[in-house]
Design a protein around this motif. Structure first.
Motif, PDB file in Angstrom:
ATOM      1  N   ILE A  34       0.874  -1.166   0.000  1.00 51.63           N
ATOM      2  CA  ILE A  34       0.000   0.000   0.000  1.00 51.63           C
ATOM      3  C   ILE A  34       0.912   1.217   0.000  1.00 51.63           C
ATOM      4  O   ILE A  34       1.653   1.438   0.958  1.00 51.63           O
ATOM      5  N   LYS A  35       0.859   1.981  -1.054  1.00 51.83           N
ATOM      6  CA  LYS A  35       1.767   3.126  -1.182  1.00 51.83           C
ATOM      7  C   LYS A  35       1.029   4.409  -0.804  1.00 51.83           C
ATOM      8  O   LYS A  35       0.026   4.776  -1.414  1.00 51.83           O
ATOM      9  N   ILE A  74       3.156  -1.316   4.193  1.00 52.08           N
ATOM     10  CA  ILE A  74       2.806   0.088   3.979  1.00 52.08           C
ATOM     11  C   ILE A  74       4.060   0.855   3.587  1.00 52.08           C
ATOM     12  O   ILE A  74       5.029   0.923   4.351  1.00 52.08           O
ATOM     13  N   ASN A  75       4.040   1.423   2.418  1.00 50.83           N
ATOM     14  CA  ASN A  75       5.167   2.202   1.906  1.00 50.83           C
ATOM     15  C   ASN A  75       4.794   3.679   1.986  1.00 50.83           C
ATOM     16  O   ASN A  75       4.091   4.197   1.123  1.00 50.83           O
ATOM     17  N   LEU A  76       5.264   4.347   3.053  1.00 52.47           N
ATOM     18  CA  LEU A  76       4.957   5.772   3.249  1.00 52.47           C
ATOM     19  C   LEU A  76       6.079   6.614   2.657  1.00 52.47           C
ATOM     20  O   LEU A  76       7.219   6.557   3.112  1.00 52.47           O
ATOM     21  N   ILE A  77       5.736   7.395   1.640  1.00 54.53           N
ATOM     22  CA  ILE A  77       6.715   8.272   0.988  1.00 54.53           C
ATOM     23  C   ILE A  77       6.458   9.700   1.453  1.00 54.53           C
ATOM     24  O   ILE A  77       5.415  10.283   1.145  1.00 54.53           O
ATOM     25  N   VAL A 101       0.745   7.254  -5.577  1.00 52.47           N
ATOM     26  CA  VAL A 101       0.314   6.808  -4.251  1.00 52.47           C
ATOM     27  C   VAL A 101      -1.192   6.593  -4.226  1.00 52.47           C
ATOM     28  O   VAL A 101      -1.937   7.147  -5.043  1.00 52.47           O
ATOM     29  N   ALA A 102      -1.627   5.778  -3.276  1.00 50.47           N
ATOM     30  CA  ALA A 102      -3.062   5.515  -3.127  1.00 50.47           C
ATOM     31  C   ALA A 102      -3.770   6.658  -2.437  1.00 50.47           C
ATOM     32  O   ALA A 102      -4.954   6.915  -2.684  1.00 50.47           O
ATOM     33  N   ALA A 103      -3.067   7.364  -1.545  1.00 47.48           N
ATOM     34  CA  ALA A 103      -3.677   8.447  -0.771  1.00 47.48           C
ATOM     35  C   ALA A 103      -2.584   9.344  -0.221  1.00 47.48           C
ATOM     36  O   ALA A 103      -1.416   8.940  -0.108  1.00 47.48           O
ATOM     37  N   ILE A 104      -2.980  10.558   0.155  1.00 44.75           N
ATOM     38  CA  ILE A 104      -2.095  11.476   0.873  1.00 44.75           C
ATOM     39  C   ILE A 104      -2.496  11.407   2.343  1.00 44.75           C
ATOM     40  O   ILE A 104      -3.646  11.667   2.691  1.00 44.75           O
ATOM     41  N   LEU A 105      -1.558  11.053   3.190  1.00 46.80           N
ATOM     42  CA  LEU A 105      -1.852  10.795   4.596  1.00 46.80           C
ATOM     43  C   LEU A 105      -1.309  11.889   5.514  1.00 46.80           C
ATOM     44  O   LEU A 105      -0.109  12.173   5.498  1.00 46.80           O
TER      45      LEU A 105
END
Length: 209
Positions: A34-35, A74-77, A101-105
């Motif tokens: 999950i990016k 989980i790949n948090l960039i 990415v799938a979403a901006i967190l």
């Protein structure tokens, strides 16, 4: 509890992009990953707040070490925007269009978040848990892909006022309580002494009561 909510939201964001019948996933998701993207001020006047992003990265490393979310890592960039709206636009576009990415967190800031809100909603990329206290983050009718994270500044102010009022009342109570107890003790001893046939020799000591 906060981080459990973040993890649950990540899982939900993934679920909304899954086409179960065809076993295909939306942008930023796969069978193994999950990016997620994020902008944070690692430089500039607001750089102290970057500790939030660093803590989240550490938390997701822990989740990944434990197997991830339903087997997905989980790949948090996280990219530095210096708390500058133009830089936020640049970095967010990079996360969406290049990193996919799938979403901006949990991006930080009202001015920075506003700079990319319309762009993310037009792209239908979730803007999850914006780290800002402005009331405008609750405009789900116009920006359904955006959700705020913290109480509004107005709500926080009302809460602080109540806490201060309660504390002030508590301080006043603590200030008079010892004297009240002393007077009650004197009255009780006086009553007990009179009941036992004792007689005061000091004229009553009215000032102590």
């Amino acid at each position: 509890m906060i981080w459990k909510a973040v993890t649950a939201a990540v899982a939900l964001a993934l679920a909304t992009q899954v086409h179960a019948a065809e076993k295909k996933y939306g942008t930023g998701a796969s069978d193994t990953e999950i990016k997620l993207g994020q902008t944070s001020p690692f430089s500039g006047a607001a750089s102290a707040y970057s500790v939030i992003a660093k803590t989240q990265a550490a938390y997701f490393r822990m989740i990944n070490d434990r197997g991830g979310v339903n087997g997905r890592k989980i790949n948090l960039i996280t990219l530095d925007d210096g708390y500058s709206p133009p830089k936020t636009v640049e970095q967010t576009r990079k996360l969406v269009e290049q990193e996919e990415v799938a979403a901006i967190l949990n991006p930080l800031g009202t001015p920075t978040g506003l700079a990319v809100r319309k762009y993310l909603n037009d792209k239908k990329v979730p803007q999850l848990f914006v780290g800002a206290g402005a009331t405008l983050w609750g405009d789900y009718q116009h920006y359904p892909w955006t959700i705020g994270f913290q109480p509004s500044y107005q709500a926080e102010t009302r809460g602080l006022r109540q806490i201060c009022a309660d504390q002030q009342a508590g301080c006043e109570d603590r200030a008079v309580l010892p004297e009240r107890r002393r007077r009650q003790g004197l009255r009780q001893r006086l009553q007990e002494g009179v009941g036992a046939g004792e007689h005061r020799q000091d004229g009553g000591g009215g000032d102590d009561l």
